[in-house]
Design a protein around this motif. Structure first.
Motif, PDB file in Angstrom:
ATOM      1  N   ARG A  13       0.817  -1.220   0.000  1.00 21.33           N
ATOM      2  CA  ARG A  13       0.000   0.000   0.000  1.00 21.33           C
ATOM      3  C   ARG A  13       0.846   1.264   0.000  1.00 21.33           C
ATOM      4  O   ARG A  13       0.366   2.324  -0.373  1.00 21.33           O
ATOM      5  CB  ARG A  13      -0.949  -0.005   1.186  1.00 21.33           C
ATOM      6  CG  ARG A  13      -2.042  -1.033   1.024  1.00 21.33           C
ATOM      7  CD  ARG A  13      -3.013  -0.991   2.156  1.00 21.33           C
ATOM      8  NE  ARG A  13      -3.977  -2.067   1.977  1.00 21.33           N
ATOM      9  CZ  ARG A  13      -4.725  -2.524   2.924  1.00 21.33           C
ATOM     10  NH1 ARG A  13      -4.657  -2.019   4.137  1.00 21.33           N
ATOM     11  NH2 ARG A  13      -5.563  -3.490   2.691  1.00 21.33           N
ATOM     12  N   ARG A  14       2.118   1.171   0.444  1.00 20.28           N
ATOM     13  CA  ARG A  14       3.010   2.333   0.377  1.00 20.28           C
ATOM     14  C   ARG A  14       3.278   2.738  -1.070  1.00 20.28           C
ATOM     15  O   ARG A  14       3.564   3.887  -1.356  1.00 20.28           O
ATOM     16  CB  ARG A  14       4.362   2.026   1.030  1.00 20.28           C
ATOM     17  CG  ARG A  14       4.360   2.052   2.524  1.00 20.28           C
ATOM     18  CD  ARG A  14       5.762   1.935   3.042  1.00 20.28           C
ATOM     19  NE  ARG A  14       6.311   0.630   2.687  1.00 20.28           N
ATOM     20  CZ  ARG A  14       7.569   0.275   2.862  1.00 20.28           C
ATOM     21  NH1 ARG A  14       8.432   1.108   3.362  1.00 20.28           N
ATOM     22  NH2 ARG A  14       7.992  -0.920   2.528  1.00 20.28           N
ATOM     23  N   TYR A  15       3.206   1.773  -1.970  1.00 18.25           N
ATOM     24  CA  TYR A  15       3.610   2.006  -3.358  1.00 18.25           C
ATOM     25  C   TYR A  15       2.453   2.056  -4.345  1.00 18.25           C
ATOM     26  O   TYR A  15       2.551   2.684  -5.390  1.00 18.25           O
ATOM     27  CB  TYR A  15       4.602   0.922  -3.796  1.00 18.25           C
ATOM     28  CG  TYR A  15       5.801   0.858  -2.888  1.00 18.25           C
ATOM     29  CD1 TYR A  15       6.804   1.814  -2.955  1.00 18.25           C
ATOM     30  CD2 TYR A  15       5.915  -0.142  -1.932  1.00 18.25           C
ATOM     31  CE1 TYR A  15       7.892   1.778  -2.107  1.00 18.25           C
ATOM     32  CE2 TYR A  15       7.006  -0.193  -1.080  1.00 18.25           C
ATOM     33  CZ  TYR A  15       7.987   0.772  -1.173  1.00 18.25           C
ATOM     34  OH  TYR A  15       9.057   0.727  -0.334  1.00 18.25           O
ATOM     35  N   PHE A  16       1.364   1.362  -4.043  1.00 18.18           N
ATOM     36  CA  PHE A  16       0.250   1.275  -4.982  1.00 18.18           C
ATOM     37  C   PHE A  16      -1.067   1.520  -4.259  1.00 18.18           C
ATOM     38  O   PHE A  16      -1.292   0.997  -3.177  1.00 18.18           O
ATOM     39  CB  PHE A  16       0.182  -0.110  -5.635  1.00 18.18           C
ATOM     40  CG  PHE A  16       1.429  -0.493  -6.364  1.00 18.18           C
ATOM     41  CD1 PHE A  16       1.719   0.037  -7.601  1.00 18.18           C
ATOM     42  CD2 PHE A  16       2.331  -1.384  -5.795  1.00 18.18           C
ATOM     43  CE1 PHE A  16       2.873  -0.317  -8.276  1.00 18.18           C
ATOM     44  CE2 PHE A  16       3.486  -1.744  -6.457  1.00 18.18           C
ATOM     45  CZ  PHE A  16       3.760  -1.209  -7.699  1.00 18.18           C
ATOM     46  N   ASN A  17      -1.938   2.269  -4.891  1.00 24.23           N
ATOM     47  CA  ASN A  17      -3.295   2.437  -4.378  1.00 24.23           C
ATOM     48  C   ASN A  17      -4.112   1.199  -4.703  1.00 24.23           C
ATOM     49  O   ASN A  17      -3.794   0.452  -5.629  1.00 24.23           O
ATOM     50  CB  ASN A  17      -3.961   3.656  -5.006  1.00 24.23           C
ATOM     51  CG  ASN A  17      -3.290   4.938  -4.598  1.00 24.23           C
ATOM     52  OD1 ASN A  17      -2.824   5.070  -3.473  1.00 24.23           O
ATOM     53  ND2 ASN A  17      -3.227   5.892  -5.517  1.00 24.23           N
ATOM     54  N   LYS A  18      -5.192   1.007  -3.972  1.00 21.90           N
ATOM     55  CA  LYS A  18      -6.118  -0.072  -4.288  1.00 21.90           C
ATOM     56  C   LYS A  18      -6.770   0.246  -5.630  1.00 21.90           C
ATOM     57  O   LYS A  18      -7.008   1.412  -5.938  1.00 21.90           O
ATOM     58  CB  LYS A  18      -7.207  -0.166  -3.223  1.00 21.90           C
ATOM     59  CG  LYS A  18      -6.753  -0.702  -1.911  1.00 21.90           C
ATOM     60  CD  LYS A  18      -7.945  -0.780  -0.962  1.00 21.90           C
ATOM     61  CE  LYS A  18      -7.548  -1.290   0.379  1.00 21.90           C
ATOM     62  NZ  LYS A  18      -8.679  -1.354   1.298  1.00 21.90           N
ATOM     63  N   PRO A  19      -7.081  -0.788  -6.413  1.00 19.87           N
ATOM     64  CA  PRO A  19      -7.821  -0.532  -7.652  1.00 19.87           C
ATOM     65  C   PRO A  19      -9.145   0.168  -7.333  1.00 19.87           C
ATOM     66  O   PRO A  19      -9.795  -0.145  -6.343  1.00 19.87           O
ATOM     67  CB  PRO A  19      -8.068  -1.926  -8.220  1.00 19.87           C
ATOM     68  CG  PRO A  19      -7.055  -2.796  -7.564  1.00 19.87           C
ATOM     69  CD  PRO A  19      -6.792  -2.196  -6.219  1.00 19.87           C
ATOM     70  N   ASN A  20      -9.533   1.112  -8.174  1.00 24.32           N
ATOM     71  CA  ASN A  20     -10.795   1.816  -7.942  1.00 24.32           C
ATOM     72  C   ASN A  20     -11.743   1.718  -9.132  1.00 24.32           C
ATOM     73  O   ASN A  20     -12.763   2.381  -9.160  1.00 24.32           O
ATOM     74  CB  ASN A  20     -10.544   3.283  -7.574  1.00 24.32           C
ATOM     75  CG  ASN A  20      -9.790   4.030  -8.645  1.00 24.32           C
ATOM     76  OD1 ASN A  20      -9.631   3.538  -9.753  1.00 24.32           O
ATOM     77  ND2 ASN A  20      -9.315   5.213  -8.320  1.00 24.32           N
ATOM     78  N   LYS A  21     -11.400   0.875 -10.117  1.00 23.42           N
ATOM     79  CA  LYS A  21     -12.260   0.678 -11.273  1.00 23.42           C
ATOM     80  C   LYS A  21     -12.305  -0.805 -11.627  1.00 23.42           C
ATOM     81  O   LYS A  21     -11.383  -1.552 -11.311  1.00 23.42           O
ATOM     82  CB  LYS A  21     -11.717   1.431 -12.487  1.00 23.42           C
ATOM     83  CG  LYS A  21     -11.762   2.931 -12.380  1.00 23.42           C
ATOM     84  CD  LYS A  21     -11.416   3.541 -13.722  1.00 23.42           C
ATOM     85  CE  LYS A  21     -10.121   4.301 -13.615  1.00 23.42           C
ATOM     86  NZ  LYS A  21      -9.659   4.855 -14.863  1.00 23.42           N
ATOM     87  N   VAL A  22     -13.331  -1.191 -12.318  1.00 21.33           N
ATOM     88  CA  VAL A  22     -13.448  -2.539 -12.857  1.00 21.33           C
ATOM     89  C   VAL A  22     -12.746  -2.545 -14.212  1.00 21.33           C
ATOM     90  O   VAL A  22     -12.869  -1.582 -14.981  1.00 21.33           O
ATOM     91  CB  VAL A  22     -14.940  -2.912 -13.018  1.00 21.33           C
ATOM     92  CG1 VAL A  22     -15.101  -4.252 -13.696  1.00 21.33           C
ATOM     93  CG2 VAL A  22     -15.635  -2.890 -11.667  1.00 21.33           C
TER      94      VAL A  22
END
Length: 119
Positions: free
Chosen positions: A2-11
């Motif tokens: 999570r320090r490097y990548f955001n959670k996916p927010n789209k399908v």
């Protein structure tokens, strides 16, 4: 992570679920190069196969952990991707969770504490 990548927010796009992903691994394994990739794409188009995207698989770099294309195998990656885009292909690159000790990025990963280490 999570320090490097955001959670996916789209399908992902609907095409990803409806049409196949064509991977270079199926034909070329680690022997893929620019000429073979462009021919593979041309054959997909020629036979009018559905395609959500084309995946460039293993060994497009000289060592695992490198971020630049192997110039012997891909002498003009920019032109190759422009051609694939013009032909209507979405392209993804296979990535891996490991790195060669002799990669130019290995030292950076050690210095920044980016690797999982045994206790």
């Amino acid at each position: 992570v999570r320090r490097y990548f955001n959670k996916p927010n789209k399908v992902p796009s609907e095409g990803t679920f409806r049409h196949p992903i064509w991977s270079t691994w199926a034909l070329h394994r680690t022997e893929v190069n620019q000429e073979k990739l462009l021919k593979y794409a041309a054959d997909i188009k020629k036979h009018k196969f559905n395609c959500s995207h084309l995946e460039l698989d293993d060994k497009y770099t000289s060592r695992y952990g490198e971020f630049e294309f192997d110039l012997e195998k891909f002498p003009n990656a920019t032109a190759m991707f422009q051609q694939l885009k013009a032909d209507g292909f979405l392209v993804t690159l296979w990535t891996h969770p490991f790195i060669n000790y002799n990669s130019s990025n290995f030292g950076v990963g050690v210095e920044r504490g980016l690797f999982v280490r045994e206790p």
